[in-house]
Design an enzyme around this catalytic site. Sequence first.
Site, mmCIF file in Angstrom:
data_model
loop_
_atom_site.group_PDB
_atom_site.id
_atom_site.type_symbol
_atom_site.label_atom_id
_atom_site.label_comp_id
_atom_site.label_asym_id
_atom_site.label_seq_id
_atom_site.Cartn_x
_atom_site.Cartn_y
_atom_site.Cartn_z
ATOM 1 N N ARG A 13 0.861 -1.178 0.000
ATOM 2 C CA ARG A 13 0.000 0.000 0.000
ATOM 3 C C ARG A 13 0.896 1.226 0.000
ATOM 4 O O ARG A 13 2.000 1.214 0.548
ATOM 5 C CB ARG A 13 -0.923 0.023 1.225
ATOM 6 N N HIS A 65 -1.671 0.729 -9.958
ATOM 7 C CA HIS A 65 -2.248 -0.263 -9.052
ATOM 8 C C HIS A 65 -2.801 -1.455 -9.843
ATOM 9 O O HIS A 65 -3.985 -1.796 -9.764
ATOM 10 C CB HIS A 65 -3.340 0.371 -8.192
ATOM 11 N N GLU A 89 -4.210 7.917 -4.799
ATOM 12 C CA GLU A 89 -4.490 7.260 -6.070
ATOM 13 C C GLU A 89 -5.808 7.773 -6.625
ATOM 14 O O GLU A 89 -6.788 7.889 -5.879
ATOM 15 C CB GLU A 89 -4.544 5.737 -5.885
#
Length: 324
Positions: free
Chosen positions: A237, A285, A266
């Site tokens: 993360r 991601h 993000e």
Amino acid sequence: MKKRIVLYKRLSADLLARLQQHVDVTWVDTTQHDGLARLRDALPGAHGLLGASLRIDSSLLDLAPQLQVISSVSVGVDNYDIAELSRRGVMLTNTPDVLTETTADTGFALILASARRVVELANWVRDGQWQANLGPAHFGRDVNGKTLGIVGMGRIGEALARRGAAGFGMRVLYHSPSPKAHVQERYAARHCSLEELLKQSDFVCLTVPLNAATEGLIGARELALMKPEAILVNIARGRVVDEAALIEALREQRIGGAGLDVFVQEPLAADSPLLQFDNVVATPHIGSATHDTRQAMARCAVENLLSALAGERPANLVNEALVR
């Protein structure tokens, strides 16, 4: 009478049909401008939620007094207050097994791309700059035979260790709360302190969950311990890394580069300083972003939700204390 669930992640037609056989489904597209308001309107009377990438806080839970289960289409559960869900008697499930291999693939893709400067040099060719044979200024680094340091030795960490040891003849170091005998036996991996791992590794790969103990785990002090040519890879993360400290370390050329699939914010802002460095490979991601894996995750989430609403113990229950 069927129980009612709120769905806030698109499903394939077959999975949606499976849900509708057993429950009443209210679909909410939370990506739309009024998505959160529509979600709030749908929560009263809901017995289950199924979705991902949305923080479910107390203000939303207060609107759903009949809620029994949240089925998250993810392995990470940092968007949920597990203690609060448990206090309210709400089960939380996730999808931990089905994305292990594809996320490990992503981690190794970032290792290889960063070491061999794949993105940078592919863009160099695309821009018409390849006019002669390469010289040392464009050379990358070997992966085979180097030291792979894995921070976090869960399913994904072990899958990375297997790839590194068996596929690339890498020496594997790992840091986790306790040694894992089977990992050490299978991959000749050595359990060590975080400090030793950072000092010795050519590639430092982060696979830990985000929690109070791991937020900001890699900061200025930790980056200063890394070899000047070492590469940091983050598939955990974004908040596991102090992003400002990483930017400073890259700016001062104190580490060799970074392969990043996750970020503090993000989507990553187009003006992020991270995008100024040729030695940073940044991906959006994509850890579990394959058709097969996303379908498997969604199927797992559907089965978790239906099991919970049927009064059974879901296969992937996060707050296990609820059913002990």
